[in-house]
Scaffold this motif. Sequence first.
Motif, PDB file in Angstrom:
ATOM      1  N   VAL A 123      53.425  41.401  38.408  1.00  0.00           N
ATOM      2  CA  VAL A 123      53.873  40.434  37.394  1.00  0.00           C
ATOM      3  C   VAL A 123      54.548  41.183  36.247  1.00  0.00           C
ATOM      4  O   VAL A 123      54.037  42.208  35.778  1.00  0.00           O
ATOM      5  N   LEU A 124      55.678  40.665  35.796  1.00  0.00           N
ATOM      6  CA  LEU A 124      56.322  41.145  34.581  1.00  0.00           C
ATOM      7  C   LEU A 124      55.995  40.133  33.496  1.00  0.00           C
ATOM      8  O   LEU A 124      56.295  38.930  33.643  1.00  0.00           O
ATOM      9  N   ALA A 125      55.375  40.567  32.403  1.00  0.00           N
ATOM     10  CA  ALA A 125      54.932  39.639  31.366  1.00  0.00           C
ATOM     11  C   ALA A 125      55.204  40.192  29.977  1.00  0.00           C
ATOM     12  O   ALA A 125      55.238  41.414  29.768  1.00  0.00           O
ATOM     13  N   ARG A 126      55.431  39.271  29.034  1.00  0.00           N
ATOM     14  CA  ARG A 126      55.480  39.615  27.615  1.00  0.00           C
ATOM     15  C   ARG A 126      54.129  39.270  27.020  1.00  0.00           C
ATOM     16  O   ARG A 126      53.601  38.184  27.247  1.00  0.00           O
ATOM     17  N   VAL A 127      53.594  40.205  26.196  1.00  0.00           N
ATOM     18  CA  VAL A 127      52.238  40.027  25.676  1.00  0.00           C
ATOM     19  C   VAL A 127      52.202  40.367  24.196  1.00  0.00           C
ATOM     20  O   VAL A 127      52.794  41.357  23.750  1.00  0.00           O
ATOM     21  N   ASN A 128      51.485  39.536  23.435  1.00  0.00           N
ATOM     22  CA  ASN A 128      51.211  39.850  22.044  1.00  0.00           C
ATOM     23  C   ASN A 128      50.389  41.146  22.001  1.00  0.00           C
ATOM     24  O   ASN A 128      49.392  41.269  22.718  1.00  0.00           O
ATOM     25  N   ALA A 132      43.835  43.400  34.871  1.00  0.00           N
ATOM     26  CA  ALA A 132      44.812  43.796  35.897  1.00  0.00           C
ATOM     27  C   ALA A 132      44.282  44.948  36.740  1.00  0.00           C
ATOM     28  O   ALA A 132      43.385  45.692  36.322  1.00  0.00           O
ATOM     29  N   LEU A 133      44.830  45.104  37.921  1.00  0.00           N
ATOM     30  CA  LEU A 133      44.486  46.241  38.766  1.00  0.00           C
ATOM     31  C   LEU A 133      45.102  47.522  38.229  1.00  0.00           C
ATOM     32  O   LEU A 133      44.465  48.568  38.189  1.00  0.00           O
ATOM     33  N   ALA A 134      46.364  47.434  37.817  1.00  0.00           N
ATOM     34  CA  ALA A 134      47.053  48.636  37.340  1.00  0.00           C
ATOM     35  C   ALA A 134      48.232  48.233  36.456  1.00  0.00           C
ATOM     36  O   ALA A 134      48.793  47.145  36.600  1.00  0.00           O
ATOM     37  N   VAL A 135      48.589  49.112  35.514  1.00  0.00           N
ATOM     38  CA  VAL A 135      49.779  48.943  34.681  1.00  0.00           C
ATOM     39  C   VAL A 135      50.872  49.828  35.271  1.00  0.00           C
ATOM     40  O   VAL A 135      50.745  51.053  35.305  1.00  0.00           O
ATOM     41  N   LEU A 136      51.941  49.209  35.740  1.00  0.00           N
ATOM     42  CA  LEU A 136      53.021  49.938  36.415  1.00  0.00           C
ATOM     43  C   LEU A 136      54.107  50.390  35.445  1.00  0.00           C
ATOM     44  O   LEU A 136      54.764  51.412  35.680  1.00  0.00           O
ATOM     45  N   LEU A 171      55.106  44.224  29.851  1.00  0.00           N
ATOM     46  CA  LEU A 171      54.241  44.946  30.786  1.00  0.00           C
ATOM     47  C   LEU A 171      54.513  44.511  32.221  1.00  0.00           C
ATOM     48  O   LEU A 171      54.686  43.320  32.514  1.00  0.00           O
ATOM     49  N   GLU A 172      54.560  45.495  33.103  1.00  0.00           N
ATOM     50  CA  GLU A 172      54.591  45.220  34.544  1.00  0.00           C
ATOM     51  C   GLU A 172      53.219  45.603  35.092  1.00  0.00           C
ATOM     52  O   GLU A 172      52.827  46.770  35.048  1.00  0.00           O
ATOM     53  N   VAL A 173      52.469  44.611  35.551  1.00  0.00           N
ATOM     54  CA  VAL A 173      51.087  44.835  35.981  1.00  0.00           C
ATOM     55  C   VAL A 173      50.879  44.236  37.367  1.00  0.00           C
ATOM     56  O   VAL A 173      51.610  43.339  37.801  1.00  0.00           O
ATOM     57  N   SER A 174      49.870  44.768  38.061  1.00  0.00           N
ATOM     58  CA  SER A 174      49.564  44.263  39.408  1.00  0.00           C
ATOM     59  C   SER A 174      48.200  43.582  39.402  1.00  0.00           C
ATOM     60  O   SER A 174      47.296  43.963  38.663  1.00  0.00           O
ATOM     61  N   PHE A 175      48.081  42.548  40.239  1.00  0.00           N
ATOM     62  CA  PHE A 175      46.836  41.801  40.409  1.00  0.00           C
ATOM     63  C   PHE A 175      46.489  41.740  41.894  1.00  0.00           C
ATOM     64  O   PHE A 175      47.353  41.923  42.761  1.00  0.00           O
ATOM     65  N   GLN A 176      45.215  41.451  42.159  1.00  0.00           N
ATOM     66  CA  GLN A 176      44.750  41.460  43.541  1.00  0.00           C
ATOM     67  C   GLN A 176      45.439  40.410  44.395  1.00  0.00           C
ATOM     68  O   GLN A 176      45.755  40.637  45.552  1.00  0.00           O
ATOM     69  N   ASP A 177      45.683  39.218  43.830  1.00  0.00           N
ATOM     70  CA  ASP A 177      46.345  38.145  44.573  1.00  0.00           C
ATOM     71  C   ASP A 177      46.909  37.134  43.578  1.00  0.00           C
ATOM     72  O   ASP A 177      46.803  37.298  42.352  1.00  0.00           O
ATOM     73  N   ALA A 178      47.497  36.049  44.102  1.00  0.00           N
ATOM     74  CA  ALA A 178      48.145  35.050  43.250  1.00  0.00           C
ATOM     75  C   ALA A 178      47.138  34.370  42.324  1.00  0.00           C
ATOM     76  O   ALA A 178      47.417  34.120  41.141  1.00  0.00           O
ATOM     77  N   ARG A 179      45.953  34.061  42.837  1.00  0.00           N
ATOM     78  CA  ARG A 179      44.937  33.384  42.025  1.00  0.00           C
ATOM     79  C   ARG A 179      44.497  34.271  40.859  1.00  0.00           C
ATOM     80  O   ARG A 179      44.323  33.795  39.738  1.00  0.00           O
ATOM     81  N   HIS A 180      44.337  35.547  41.135  1.00  0.00           N
ATOM     82  CA  HIS A 180      43.959  36.503  40.095  1.00  0.00           C
ATOM     83  C   HIS A 180      45.027  36.555  39.010  1.00  0.00           C
ATOM     84  O   HIS A 180      44.716  36.531  37.806  1.00  0.00           O
ATOM     85  N   ALA A 181      46.296  36.612  39.396  1.00  0.00           N
ATOM     86  CA  ALA A 181      47.391  36.694  38.433  1.00  0.00           C
ATOM     87  C   ALA A 181      47.450  35.438  37.554  1.00  0.00           C
ATOM     88  O   ALA A 181      47.586  35.527  36.324  1.00  0.00           O
TER      89      ALA A 181
END
Length: 321
Positions: A244-249, A260-264, A276-286
Motif C-alpha cells: 500500500v502507498l499511503a499518506r500519513v499524518n 504493517a509487516l514492513a516499511v518499503l 509511506l509504502e508499506v506491506s500487509f499480510q492480506d487485503a483485510r489486514h490492509a
Amino acid sequence: MRADRLVSIVLLLRRHDRLSAPALARELEVSTRTVLRDIEALSAAGVPVYAERGRHGGFALLPGFRTELTDLSHDEALALLIAGSRRGTQVFGLGSALASAMRKVVDALPEGNRATAAGAVQRLLVDPATDLLSRGQAGEEVPDPIAAEVRRAVFAGHKLRIHYAAADQAPKWRTVDPIGLVTVRGLGYLLATRDGADRTYRLSRILAAEALAEPAQRPDRVDLDRAWQERGTRFRAGGDQVVVLARVNPTRREDLVGTALAVLAEEADVDGWLRLEVSFQDARHAEWALWQLGTNAEALTPQWLRISLHDRAAAIVARYG
C-alpha cells in the motif's frame, strides 16, 4: 514434587510467621487436606512446626528456627532468568517454579532486608493484563504437563512428538527436532525442524507432547534471535501480501508502522505529511490498518483499497445520517 512443597511450607511460615491451612493451600495450589498431611510429615522429620488454635490461629515455626533451603532447582533457575517477563513464565509452564524460587530468594536475604524486599514487591507491577485503555494484552495459557515435556526435549536435545492443531486443520501427530523456545507478547512458540525443514509451532496449539529418547538432529549451538528474525522474514514474504502507498499524518506514523509487516519506502510530502509504502499480510489486514487511522491517513494505491475505504465510510454516514 512433595519435597519442593515441604520446603515451600517452611519458607512461607518463616516469611509470614503464622499461616492457616487454607492460606497455605491457596499459596501452594493444593487442597487443605494435602497441607495437613505435609505439616504432619514436617513434624515427623523434626521440623519444629506447631499449631495455634483460635480465630487468628494457624501453623507457625518455633522462634529462631532456620535451615539452609535456598538451593535452586533447574526449573527455578530458568524461571529467574526470564523473570523479567511475567508472561514468559506462564507460557513456558514455569509460573509455580518462579513463585517457589522467589520464596527461596527472600528467605536467603539478611533478616533486616526481608521486610524491605516484601514491601518493594508490592510497589511493582510488571506486564499487566490490560493497558490504560482497558485493552486486553495477547496471552495464552499452556498446560504445565505439555510445557514440561516440550522444555525437556528442548534442553535435553531429544526428538519431540507433538499432537498439533494447525489453524483450520485437523490435529495431527508430528515428530520434530526442537531447537528453542520463543515468547512474544505473551504468545509462546517452539522453533524446530521436521524432515530437515524449518518449522514454527504455537505452544497453545500443542494438544499433547512426548519427549522421545532419540537424539534430535540439530546444531550444537544456535542463535535464537537470528533464527526468529529469519523465520519472521520468510513469514512476511509469504501469503497474499498487499503493498500500500499511503499518506500519513506524522503524529500517527507509529500507529501505521506498528501494524504493517514492513516499511518499503518513506519520504516527506510537500504538506509535511509522510508518504509511506508499506506491506500487509492480506487485503483485510490492509483495510483494517488504514481504517483505524481515520482522517489521519489516505490510501493512494491500490485503487480497490480506496474504493473499499470509501464504501465503508459511506455506509457509516448512511447509518448516522
